[in-house]
Design a protein around this motif. Structure first.
Motif, PDB file in Angstrom:
ATOM      1  N   SER A  56     -35.108  32.336  11.185  1.00 21.01           N
ATOM      2  CA  SER A  56     -35.826  31.907  12.380  1.00 21.01           C
ATOM      3  C   SER A  56     -35.133  32.370  13.652  1.00 21.01           C
ATOM      4  O   SER A  56     -35.650  32.176  14.742  1.00 21.01           O
ATOM      5  N   SER A  95     -40.339  35.368  14.394  1.00 20.09           N
ATOM      6  CA  SER A  95     -39.175  34.708  14.981  1.00 20.09           C
ATOM      7  C   SER A  95     -38.944  35.128  16.425  1.00 20.09           C
ATOM      8  O   SER A  95     -37.901  34.845  16.990  1.00 20.09           O
ATOM      9  N   MET A 123     -41.633  31.738  17.643  1.00 18.27           N
ATOM     10  CA  MET A 123     -40.615  30.755  17.282  1.00 18.27           C
ATOM     11  C   MET A 123     -40.130  29.999  18.523  1.00 18.27           C
ATOM     12  O   MET A 123     -39.874  28.793  18.466  1.00 18.27           O
TER      13      MET A 123
END
Lengths: 509, 612, 263
Positions: free
Chosen positions: B175, B184, B188
């Motif tokens: 992540s 990500s 994210m």
């Protein structure tokens, strides 16, 4: 919807490992045909192996995976360009090549630099891709024909289908509204009459009994059908496996009994005590003895399970005996490489800063211990010899999952993990046991790690000792100094990487 | 922590309600009943979103060679269409995004905020006998932070690189490295921002719930007379209050790692993945500890309100006292306490010290004991009852069934040695979807059907409720029961397709069956949605106490007042489960009915012991 | 209705409802609950600190000897102190600063504004701690004055508390500046592992943010006290609530201080 897979009936238990996509069978046949015909057959065969080891986790011929589909890649760019790209795509991008920049932007991820591949090896991969590209259309037609639809009809069917989908949704929606309106009318009539038109209590009571008990019966039935298909039903292929399996069975026995008794009681009570006119429920607020009983009995059962579990767990993770063979399992997006210690039984040192420089694993070639280390894209292990897998990850967390051996351990960057086990059944024995000549043990990635997570697999081969020794003797050391490409690695490093801090000029007050 | 000064003197004095305009009544409302409705409807909207996502990835898993081109209008570039054949395929990265956002939405937005937010808000003041929450202003802020959080999460779906996709547990380094996973990147970042808003919302809500229950119960509402719903909400709030801050800390460090170049969770990451700076010295497992310190209590944050609702609904509709009231409270307390010391059973094989694994195995299996007590008590409550099959009751019975089925598989997974082979397979997916997915959503449906008359002053259609129940019940088992076997066959979860390995092919027909069941389950929810929204406007008008229930919320008038009761708040004289008490002719005795000879000063009656 | 089968008890309970069991207002209770929750946030950060700290080897032991001369507290240090410590080794042959092990805080934080070139281990941070504790004392006095409804004393002590808070923030700003000019950042640290600097900035920064919020709250209630808002309301409970927060921030600092500077 096309249905490419033969629909298996529930009774096909014995066939389960034999089932093979017809498309694949065909591809395989054609591939072997080409092997005989093609002039570059030898190259392509080598290329196929290299492709499977290095490229397959991110590329396919016809589908986009992480990187683009490789079909006809030899027509898109010339060979020299492709070799440059494979060896270090970032260099090509950095050089400002318009096509390279476009590809990099479109797919957004950096392709691993395969500097350790020789020009010849890249050429064989390309030969393989070329060969696959040429037969690709045949395979597509073949797969279309399995659903007995000519490919010409396919397109029209598809466009029709999408119209039907919409129509279907509208029809279903309207149907719901109509049903709902009927329910509403029922309820209004019921209110006027003063009692429900439909005797919901007995209907629901009956359904509770029928669906509830039927569900319990169905779950037992499914258990009988599907349990034999699980790996737990197969003989475990490792020494600690039977311990886990017997504990699984004990737990299954306890929970199975509780499951059946409680679910049956639940639905039986629901039916039996459904509301009846002029009855009053039995006022029963508590009963200490009963409540103690069903606190203590589960506690005892769980204690048994805990003790059993602890015993197994501690055994599995006890320190490996000295002299246990080590194999390093290196995980990266999206593949696995095994590194064997070679004759000295010791793995050479590694440093993550060297990954992708001298070699893909970051193994330090100036460590004499690494001189005889060899790598393999298939994991070979001798039967009945304990082995410790030393796990190392390059980029993100992966998990090495070997279901047949009841082995799993996460592979964490920066955190060395390991798992020691003893394989007890060779691949050949397992093939006879399962009556499936194509069976192979696998090590699967079981921690989400990116787009091609689902393809990140490596074959594990359990050999007899003699087979294993033969295999080892065929392996060549991978990290000899001459075999690696010299790069001025030490000079290009950033100043603060692993060096004493005093190298950095500092202002001190 | 600042308090709005206008509420400084707020307490029990909210009797007079003044005229309100549209904005203060429906939008920035400080009335707990309106806030409950806001939570519920936002939760349902998010739930529909999460469900639709699950259908897309179920289609992918059940029919991996299906032409997905018809989804192109909705998913745009995430369906790649072959130019020559017109054949559409789902993007593997977007598949990961779907499972991630599905998980996040269901766990946090639907089953935390939608369930506990709705019913804590509605029932805590009404069942405790309070005019409103301790701080209506913070309560309103709690909803609006939740709304903001939902909005950010929704917007993250439209980010160029795709929404967050490392799984709902967002383990770094995956992540933290946009080069390892396109989701990500910005996706994210938005996920983390959304979660931080969500945590603020959960904390504001939790503070309010705890304070209201402790401080603002009406006269006579002893802790030992509180309905089990309130006990469950109280403990849920305590869990949230103590565990969400840890996720906040964990997320903060992840934000730093992602956006400011630190390496708290990153170790030995090569420069090619980090964009130039060496990242080393951190610990990826640290994040997992911080995450699961929230993550495991979170399971009970989801489940406990559902269990509380079930206790109330089962007792009311069996026309029997809940069996073992005290045992139910003690087991809730036990579960709440134990839920803080079991988190690492999610991490048996993550490289954590095996000794810790054995400790957490012991604590984990202990938690099965209070759960077993609850199950047996539910069953005994049904025994010799006079069961009224209201839709709420059906869903409550469904919850008990799921609670048993899912709880039992937890005994496998809690056992560290068995977890080696089951970790992250479909067995886990089956386990938690049954025990906290299905069970909790059934608790939520039960609550919606039961308190719909209190929320919207009207009834939902009963027959549609039955159809909804049976279809959902059957399809939920149809989806999740076979998954156990897929898991036992060693099929890992979060695989874009199970076609890559030939040994998984045998499960193809099972996967198709699951997908068909999932679609059926989705259709069943359409019935619910029609019923829900239709009944808000057109449903049959409710009487004051439609279920002949004992708790205080049914003593409040049907019309919503700001302040709940027009006159004095009723005094409580007895426990909430006096159903079918042989001393009374009616089969229910509301909590505000005094015992014979009981006065306000002398009201220390204990609830009756069984006469036999 | 037939006769009751229930037992009659006469015990009065504070939990009987219609009454606050802790005899506090809802606002104060909420503040307690919030602080409990916030304690968990800090705990998570300190746990993160502990995990990363103990995944690195401890700093070397023994007196610091540079060019044959033992460096004593209060002693002068050479200009290139840090640079030298990266190469100078102790009796066990370990350099005082190295990427391989955690640095010793008293060698890192040994500066004092205005006292250039002196080795004053942890003197400045001790002063900061003292300032914060002192401001807690003045906060106690303000709360006490509130109980007496003494508006002037409340004003006076709140002013001192705000001053203490600002002084602490000022000190922290200086210390950060010093650390940064020496080369520390979120992704670099001349004294050793990067994580040391990153954790320092995050944890003290998060605490500093709490102090800052506290100062803002203090300032608001200070203004209210001046305007006589609480005198009109008849009680100074708001001071107590913010006081709770302020003491909490102080308490957290004690932990941060212990973890970062002493261990």
């Amino acid at each position: 919807m096309r249905k490419p897979f033969k629909t298996h009936t529930f009774t096909m238990i014995s066939n389960f490992c034999m089932s093979l996509n017809p498309k694949r069978k065909l591809t395989f046949l054609i591939a072997s045909l080409f092997l005989f015909l093609s002039a570059s057959a030898q190259n392509a065969a080598e290329g196929e192996k290299l492709f499977k080891d290095n490229c397959q986790s991110c590329h396919a011929i016809n589908d986009k995976v992480v990187g683009p589909a490789l079909k006809d890649v030899h027509k898109r760019r010339d060979e020299a360009w492709l070799i440059k790209w494979v060896k270090n795509s970032q260099k090509v991008v950095a050089s400002g090549d318009a096509y390279a920049v476009e590809i990099f932007k479109k797919y957004g991820s950096v392709m691993t630099a395969f500097e350790s591949l020789s020009d010849g090896q890249v050429k064989s991969i390309l030969a393989y891709v070329k060969q696959e590209s040429e037969k690709a259309p045949v395979a597509v037609t073949a797969s279309a024909s399995t659903s007995s639809t000519a490919s010409a009809n396919q397109a029209t069917n598809d466009s029709m289908k999408s119209n039907i989908n919409w129509l279907l949704i509208i029809v279903v929606g309207l149907l719901f509204v109509v049903i709902f309106l009927v329910f509403n009318i029922l309820e209004t009539v019921g209110r006027i009459q003063g009692h429900d038109v439909v005797n919901w209590s007995s209907i629901n009571g009956f359904l509770m009994l029928a669906i509830g008990l039927g569900g319990v019966a169905l779950s037992i039935w499914e258990f009988m059908i599907h349990a034999p298909l699980t790996v737990s039903a197969q003989k475990p292929a490792s020494e600690h496996g039977p311990g886990i399996d017997s504990m699984f069975n004990i737990t299954l026995l306890f929970t199975g009994i509780v499951f059946i008794i409680t679910q049956v009681a639940l639905f039986y009570f629901a039916w039996k005590y459904r509301a009846k006119k002029n009855t009053k429920a039995y006022f029963y607020s508590h009963n200490d003895k009963l409540e103690y009983a069903w606190t203590i009995v589960p506690a005892i059962v769980l204690t048994i399970l805990v003790i059993n579990g602890l015993k197994n767990w501690n055994k599995i993770f006890s320190k490996p005996a000295p002299g246990t063979a080590n194999v390093e399992v290196f995980a990266y997006q999206f593949g696995w490489t095994a590194r064997y210690p070679g004759a000295d039984n010791t793995l050479g040192k590694h440093d993550f800063r060297e990954i992708g420089k001298a070699n893909a694993l970051g193994v330090l070639t100036d460590d004499p211990k690494s001189a005889d280390d060899f790598t393999s894209s298939e994991i070979h292990l001798p039967v009945n010899k304990p082995v410790t897998f030393k796990f190392r990850a390059k980029d993100v967390i992966h998990s090495a999952y070997l279901p047949h051996f009841r082995v799993q351990m996460n592979v964490v960057p920066g955190l060395p993990t390991e798992f020691t086990f003893t394989p007890t059944v060779t691949t050949a024995e397992m093939r006879t046991q399962l009556n499936n000549p194509k069976f192979d043990y696998a090590l699967l990635c079981n921690k989400i790690c990116g787009a091609a997570h689902y393809r990140m697999k490596v074959t594990v081969v359990i050999d007899s000792q003699s087979e294993y020794d033969k295999w080892v003797s065929e392996q060549k050391p991978a990290f000899t100094k001459s075999a690696t490409i010299e790069t001025p690695a030490a000079e290009t490093q950033t100043a603060d990487a692993g060096h004493p801090v005093s190298n950095k000029p500092l202002a001190v007050k | 922590m600042s308090h709005d000064h206008s509420h400084e003197a707020h307490g029990h004095a909210h009797v007079h309600h003044h005229e309100e305009n549209f904005i203060t009544k429906y939008v920035f409302s400080q009335d707990h009943k309106m806030i409950a409705k806001q939570f519920l409807i936002t939760g349902i909207v998010m739930g529909v979103l999460g469900m639709l996502m699950s259908m897309v990835f179920r289609l992918q898993l059940g029919f991996p060679d299906m032409d997905m081109a018809f989804l192109k209008p909705f998913l745009g570039k995430w369906i790649s269409v072959d130019e020559t054949t017109g054949f559409g395929k789902l993007d593997p990265n977007f598949y990961l995004a779907l499972i991630t956002i599905h998980g996040t939405i269901m766990v946090f937005f639907v089953l935390t905020a939608g369930l506990s937010g709705t019913f804590s808000n509605l029932l805590i003041p009404l069942q405790c006998g309070a005019r409103d929450m301790a701080s209506p202003f913070l309560n309103m802020l709690s909803y609006w932070f939740f709304f903001l959080s939902s909005l950010v999460m929704f917007c993250s779906l439209f980010v160029e690189d795709g929404p967050a996709s490392p799984g709902w547990t967002v383990y770094p380094p995956l992540s933290a490295l946009p080069k390892a996973l396109p989701g990500s990147g910005t996706g994210m970042t938005l996920w983390l921002i959304s979660m931080i808003f969500f945590i603020v919302s959960a904390l504001l809500g939790g503070m309010n719930y705890i304070t209201t229950v402790l401080n603002m119960r009406t006269k006579g509402m002893k802790m030992s007379r509180m309905p089990l719903t309130i006990w469950a909400f109280l403990l849920t709030a305590v869990l949230g209050l103590l565990s969400f801050p840890v996720l906040f800390g964990g997320s903060l460090l992840l934000v730093m790692d992602r956006s400011f170049g630190t390496s708290f969770y990153l170790s030995d990451i090569p420069v090619e993945l980090t964009g130039g700076i060496e990242r080393t010295g951190g610990s990826p497992v640290l994040f997992q500890h911080l995450f699961w310190f929230l993550g495991h209590p979170e399971v009970y944050i989801i489940l406990m309100p559902a269990l509380g609702i079930t206790s109330e609904v089962i007792a009311t509709n069996s026309r029997k006292p809940i069996f073992g009231y005290r045992a139910m409270i003690i087991s809730l307390l036990g579960i709440a306490f134990l839920s803080f010391i079991v988190w690492a059973h999610h991490m048996f094989i993550t490289g954590m010290n095996p000794f810790l694994g054995s400790v957490f195995m012991v604590t984990t299996l202990i938690i099965a004991v209070p759960s077993a007590v609850k199950t047996f008590n539910y069953l005994t409550t049904l025994w010799r009852g006079n069961i009224q099959f209201t839709p709420a009751m059906m869903f409550a019975i469904g919850l008990v069934s799921f609670f048993i089925a899912g709880g039992l598989t937890g005994i496998f997974l809690g056992n560290a040695a068995l977890d080696i082979n089951l970790h992250d397979t479909y067995f886990v997916v089956a386990h938690f979807h049954i025990v906290m997915g299905s069970a909790a959503i059934f608790g939520m449906f039960s609550g919606i059907y039961h308190w719909f008359p209190k929320l919207f002053r009207r009834h939902m259609n009963k027959a549609a409720g039955y159809v909804h129940f049976w279809l959902t019940f059957i399809s939920a088992y149809g989806v999740f029961f076979p998954m156990h076997f897929i898991g036992l066959a060693g099929v890992p979860r979060r695989y874009y397709a199970n076609t890559a390995y030939e040994s998984f092919d045998v499960w193809m027909d099972v996967n198709q069956f699951i997908t068909i069941c999932a679609l059926l389950g989705g259709l069943a929810q359409v019935i619910f949605l029609i019923n829900f929204f239709y009944s808000i406007r057109k449903g049959r008008k409710s009487e004051q106490n439609p279920w002949k229930s004992n708790t205080l919320e049914w003593t409040a008038p049907v019309e919503h007042l700001h302040g709940n009761w027009p006159g004095e708040i009723p005094t409580v004289y007895r426990w909430p489960y006096d159903y079918s008490n042989p001393n009374y002719t009616e089969d229910f005795v509301p909590q505000n009915v005094p015992h014979e000879g009981q006065t306000d000063e002398n009201q220390e009656f204990e609830h009756p012991h069984p006469t036999t | 209705m037939s006769t009751e089968t229930t037992a009659l008890k006469k015990t009065k309970s504070i939990w009987a409802g219609g009454f606050s069991p802790f005899n506090v207002s809802y606002g104060k209770l909420m503040m307690w609950i919030f602080l409990l929750s916030d304690a968990f946030t800090f705990s998570s950060l300190l746990v993160a600190y502990g995990t990363i700290r103990f995944s690195h080897p401890s700093p070397p032991h023994g007196n610091v000897v540079i060019e044959g001369q033992t460096i004593k507290p209060l002693g002068h240090v050479p200009e290139n102190f840090v640079e030298l410590l990266g190469e100078t080794k102790n009796a066990e042959g370990v350099a005082y600063f190295s990427k391989q092990h955690w640095p010793s805080p008293e060698l890192v934080f040994n500066h004092f504004p205005g006292l250039h070139g002196l080795h004053l281990p942890l003197f400045f941070v001790s002063l900061m701690t003292f300032i914060l504790i002192f401001s807690s004392v003045t906060m106690v006095l303000a709360v006490e004055a509130g109980h007496r409804m003494d508006q002037n004393s409340v004003r006076k002590y709140m002013f001192y508390t705000i001053l203490g808070g600002l002084a602490f923030l000022g000190c922290q700003a200086w210390e950060w500046t010093q650390f940064i000019t020496e080369g520390a950042s979120l992704h670099g640290n001349p004294f050793g592992p990067t994580a040391f600097a990153a954790l320092f900035f995050i944890v003290t920064g998060f605490h500093g943010f709490h102090v800052f919020s506290g100062v803002v709250l203090n300032f608001i209630i200070y203004l209210n006290a001046i305007n006589g808002t609480y005198a009109k309301r008849g009680h100074y409970e708001m001071i107590e609530k913010v006081g709770l927060y302020w003491h909490f921030v102080d308490l957290v600092w004690v932990f941060v201080f212990t973890f970062f500077y002493l261990i």
